[in-house]
Every structure is written in structure tokens, then in C-alpha cells.
Design a protein around this motif. Structure first.
Motif, PDB file in Angstrom:
ATOM      1  N   THR A  24       0.763  -1.250  -0.042  1.00 55.16           N
ATOM      2  CA  THR A  24      -0.079   0.015  -0.057  1.00 55.16           C
ATOM      3  C   THR A  24       0.892   1.336   0.088  1.00 55.16           C
ATOM      4  OG1 THR A  24      -1.447  -1.292   1.342  1.00 55.16           O
ATOM      5  CG2 THR A  24      -1.906   1.116   1.157  1.00 55.16           C
ATOM      6  N   LEU A  25       0.741   2.235  -1.092  1.00 57.90           N
ATOM      7  CA  LEU A  25       1.281   3.336  -1.072  1.00 57.90           C
ATOM      8  C   LEU A  25       0.945   4.394  -0.121  1.00 57.90           C
ATOM      9  CD1 LEU A  25       1.766   3.602  -5.033  1.00 57.90           C
ATOM     10  CD2 LEU A  25       3.419   2.548  -3.386  1.00 57.90           C
ATOM     11  N   PRO A  26       1.897   5.153   0.428  1.00 57.55           N
ATOM     12  CA  PRO A  26       1.586   6.096   1.359  1.00 57.55           C
ATOM     13  C   PRO A  26       0.591   7.344   0.909  1.00 57.55           C
ATOM     14  CG  PRO A  26       3.724   6.489   1.053  1.00 57.55           C
ATOM     15  CD  PRO A  26       3.338   5.255   0.288  1.00 57.55           C
ATOM     16  N   GLU A  27       0.814   7.534  -0.315  1.00 58.51           N
ATOM     17  CA  GLU A  27       0.184   8.735  -0.986  1.00 58.51           C
ATOM     18  C   GLU A  27       0.370   8.379  -2.482  1.00 58.51           C
ATOM     19  OE1 GLU A  27       2.009  12.753  -0.645  1.00 58.51           O
ATOM     20  OE2 GLU A  27       3.009  11.703   0.969  1.00 58.51           O
ATOM     21  N   ASP A  28      -0.566   9.191  -3.312  1.00 62.15           N
ATOM     22  CA  ASP A  28      -0.537   9.078  -4.895  1.00 62.15           C
ATOM     23  C   ASP A  28       0.735  10.389  -5.137  1.00 62.15           C
ATOM     24  OD1 ASP A  28      -0.823   8.990  -7.361  1.00 62.15           O
ATOM     25  OD2 ASP A  28      -2.601  10.087  -7.213  1.00 62.15           O
ATOM     26  N   VAL A  29       1.904   9.980  -5.302  1.00 64.43           N
ATOM     27  CA  VAL A  29       2.873  11.011  -5.619  1.00 64.43           C
ATOM     28  C   VAL A  29       3.560  10.245  -7.121  1.00 64.43           C
ATOM     29  CG1 VAL A  29       3.446  11.887  -3.575  1.00 64.43           C
ATOM     30  CG2 VAL A  29       4.683   9.784  -4.552  1.00 64.43           C
ATOM     31  N   PRO A  30       4.058  11.399  -7.850  1.00 62.86           N
ATOM     32  CA  PRO A  30       4.669  10.553  -9.243  1.00 62.86           C
ATOM     33  C   PRO A  30       5.913   9.947  -8.878  1.00 62.86           C
ATOM     34  CG  PRO A  30       4.085  13.047  -9.578  1.00 62.86           C
ATOM     35  CD  PRO A  30       3.719  12.618  -8.064  1.00 62.86           C
ATOM     36  N   GLY A  31       5.970   8.725  -9.453  1.00 65.12           N
ATOM     37  CA  GLY A  31       6.852   7.796  -9.342  1.00 65.12           C
ATOM     38  C   GLY A  31       6.958   6.883  -8.090  1.00 65.12           C
ATOM     39  N   ALA A  32       5.975   7.075  -7.411  1.00 68.71           N
ATOM     40  CA  ALA A  32       6.039   6.078  -6.091  1.00 68.71           C
ATOM     41  C   ALA A  32       6.051   4.600  -6.442  1.00 68.71           C
ATOM     42  CB  ALA A  32       4.716   6.476  -5.229  1.00 68.71           C
ATOM     43  N   LEU A  33       5.372   4.099  -7.419  1.00 68.37           N
ATOM     44  CA  LEU A  33       5.239   2.565  -7.885  1.00 68.37           C
ATOM     45  C   LEU A  33       6.499   2.523  -8.474  1.00 68.37           C
ATOM     46  CD1 LEU A  33       3.845  -0.113  -8.286  1.00 68.37           C
ATOM     47  CD2 LEU A  33       2.936   0.797 -10.530  1.00 68.37           C
ATOM     48  N   HIS A  34       7.251   3.368  -9.251  1.00 66.89           N
ATOM     49  CA  HIS A  34       8.685   3.147  -9.875  1.00 66.89           C
ATOM     50  C   HIS A  34       9.727   2.779  -8.630  1.00 66.89           C
ATOM     51  CE1 HIS A  34      12.692   4.393 -11.156  1.00 66.89           C
ATOM     52  NE2 HIS A  34      12.323   3.805 -12.404  1.00 66.89           N
ATOM     53  N   GLN A  35       9.581   3.542  -7.692  1.00 69.48           N
ATOM     54  CA  GLN A  35      10.519   3.510  -6.419  1.00 69.48           C
ATOM     55  C   GLN A  35      10.016   1.982  -5.716  1.00 69.48           C
ATOM     56  OE1 GLN A  35       9.492   6.766  -3.830  1.00 69.48           O
ATOM     57  NE2 GLN A  35      11.319   7.795  -4.488  1.00 69.48           N
ATOM     58  N   VAL A  36       9.049   1.789  -5.753  1.00 72.08           N
ATOM     59  CA  VAL A  36       8.745   0.239  -5.234  1.00 72.08           C
ATOM     60  C   VAL A  36       9.228  -0.828  -6.171  1.00 72.08           C
ATOM     61  CG1 VAL A  36       7.054  -1.660  -4.666  1.00 72.08           C
ATOM     62  CG2 VAL A  36       6.544   0.717  -3.813  1.00 72.08           C
ATOM     63  N   LEU A  37       9.049  -0.717  -7.292  1.00 74.11           N
ATOM     64  CA  LEU A  37       9.546  -1.985  -8.400  1.00 74.11           C
ATOM     65  C   LEU A  37      10.904  -1.837  -8.178  1.00 74.11           C
ATOM     66  CD1 LEU A  37       6.770  -1.468 -11.140  1.00 74.11           C
ATOM     67  CD2 LEU A  37       6.837  -3.163  -9.520  1.00 74.11           C
ATOM     68  N   SER A  38      11.483  -0.706  -8.223  1.00 77.44           N
ATOM     69  CA  SER A  38      12.981  -0.572  -8.442  1.00 77.44           C
ATOM     70  C   SER A  38      13.742  -1.245  -7.179  1.00 77.44           C
ATOM     71  CB  SER A  38      13.581   1.041  -8.324  1.00 77.44           C
ATOM     72  OG  SER A  38      13.101   1.810  -9.346  1.00 77.44           O
ATOM     73  N   ALA A  39      13.131  -1.427  -5.978  1.00 76.57           N
ATOM     74  CA  ALA A  39      13.701  -2.131  -5.172  1.00 76.57           C
ATOM     75  C   ALA A  39      13.748  -3.855  -5.504  1.00 76.57           C
ATOM     76  CB  ALA A  39      12.827  -2.212  -3.834  1.00 76.57           C
ATOM     77  N   PHE A  40      12.948  -4.155  -6.143  1.00 80.93           N
ATOM     78  CA  PHE A  40      12.994  -5.484  -6.613  1.00 80.93           C
ATOM     79  C   PHE A  40      13.885  -5.798  -7.799  1.00 80.93           C
ATOM     80  CE2 PHE A  40       8.456  -5.235  -5.086  1.00 80.93           C
ATOM     81  CZ  PHE A  40       8.592  -6.131  -4.193  1.00 80.93           C
ATOM     82  N   ALA A  41      13.911  -4.603  -8.539  1.00 84.64           N
ATOM     83  CA  ALA A  41      14.611  -4.597 -10.006  1.00 84.64           C
ATOM     84  C   ALA A  41      16.245  -4.769  -9.797  1.00 84.64           C
ATOM     85  CB  ALA A  41      14.261  -3.414 -10.877  1.00 84.64           C
TER      86      ALA A  41
END
Length: 110
Positions: A24-41
Motif C-alpha cells: 500500500t503506497l502512502p500517498e499518490d505521488v509521481p514515481g511512487a510505484l517506480h520506487q517500489v518496483l526498483s527495490a525488486f529490479a
């Protein structure tokens, strides 16, 4: 996935272990999902599924179901989830389970 009353007997070892998590993302900010996926990538953790659902709290807020091709106790997965939590996200492990390849029946063409 197979669902039934009787346990399934598989006579082979699992080809991989899959872990399902909910982020669950804390808030709707640009790039939030990208930061999450980068942790896996950058840890080279393969994702087999990502699905978004609205939280119904506020427009633009979503939570994500993610299937990771790693065991829940994997050092890399634990580190990735720690990094995601450090971003302010809520991470919940839904389960870890073995994965098997589907063996298709060979059909004869007459």
C-alpha cells in the motif's frame, strides 16, 4: 493454481518458490510505484504478477498485489521489503508457496 478438498500429491520437486505480497503506497505521488518496483529490479527479483486495486479511501490511492519469484525468507526479498517500508509503504506478506510448471497433454492430430 489448483483448489480442492483433497491434498494434491506431486511427485516432483518445485521449480521455484513464489511469494505473494500486498503493498500500500502512502500517498499518490509521481514515481511512487517506480520506487517500489526498483527495490525488486536492482536485486534481480523476478515479478510474475502485479495487480492494482483502489483503496476506496481517496481518489488515486491504490494498493498492489505482487507475486515475487522468491521464498519469503529470502535475504534479497527481505531486504527489498525493508526498503519499500522505508519509503513509507505498508507491506504485508500474504503467503509463500511452491510453483510447478504446467505439463500440457500432447494431442495427436488425425
Amino acid at each position: 493454481m489448483l483448489i480442492g478438498r483433497d491434498p494434491l500429491q506431486v511427485n516432483r520437486s518445485p521449480e521455484h518458490i513464489k511469494t505473494s505480497i500486498l503493498v500500500t503506497l502512502p500517498e499518490d505521488v509521481p514515481g511512487a510505484l517506480h520506487q517500489v518496483l526498483s527495490a525488486f529490479a536492482w536485486r534481480r527479483l523476478n515479478l510474475s504478477r502485479i495487480e492494482s486495486r483502489p483503496t476506496k479511501k481517496k481518489l488515486g490511492n491504490y494498493y498492489f498485489y505482487i507475486d515475487v519469484m522468491a521464498a519469503a525468507d529470502s535475504v534479497l526479498l527481505i531486504a527489498a521489503m525493508g526498503e519499500i517500508e522505508a519509503l513509507g509503504c505498508l507491506v504485508r506478506v500474504l503467503g509463500s508457496y511452491p510453483g510447478y510448471a504446467y505439463e500440457s497433454a500432447k494431442l495427436e492430430v488425425k
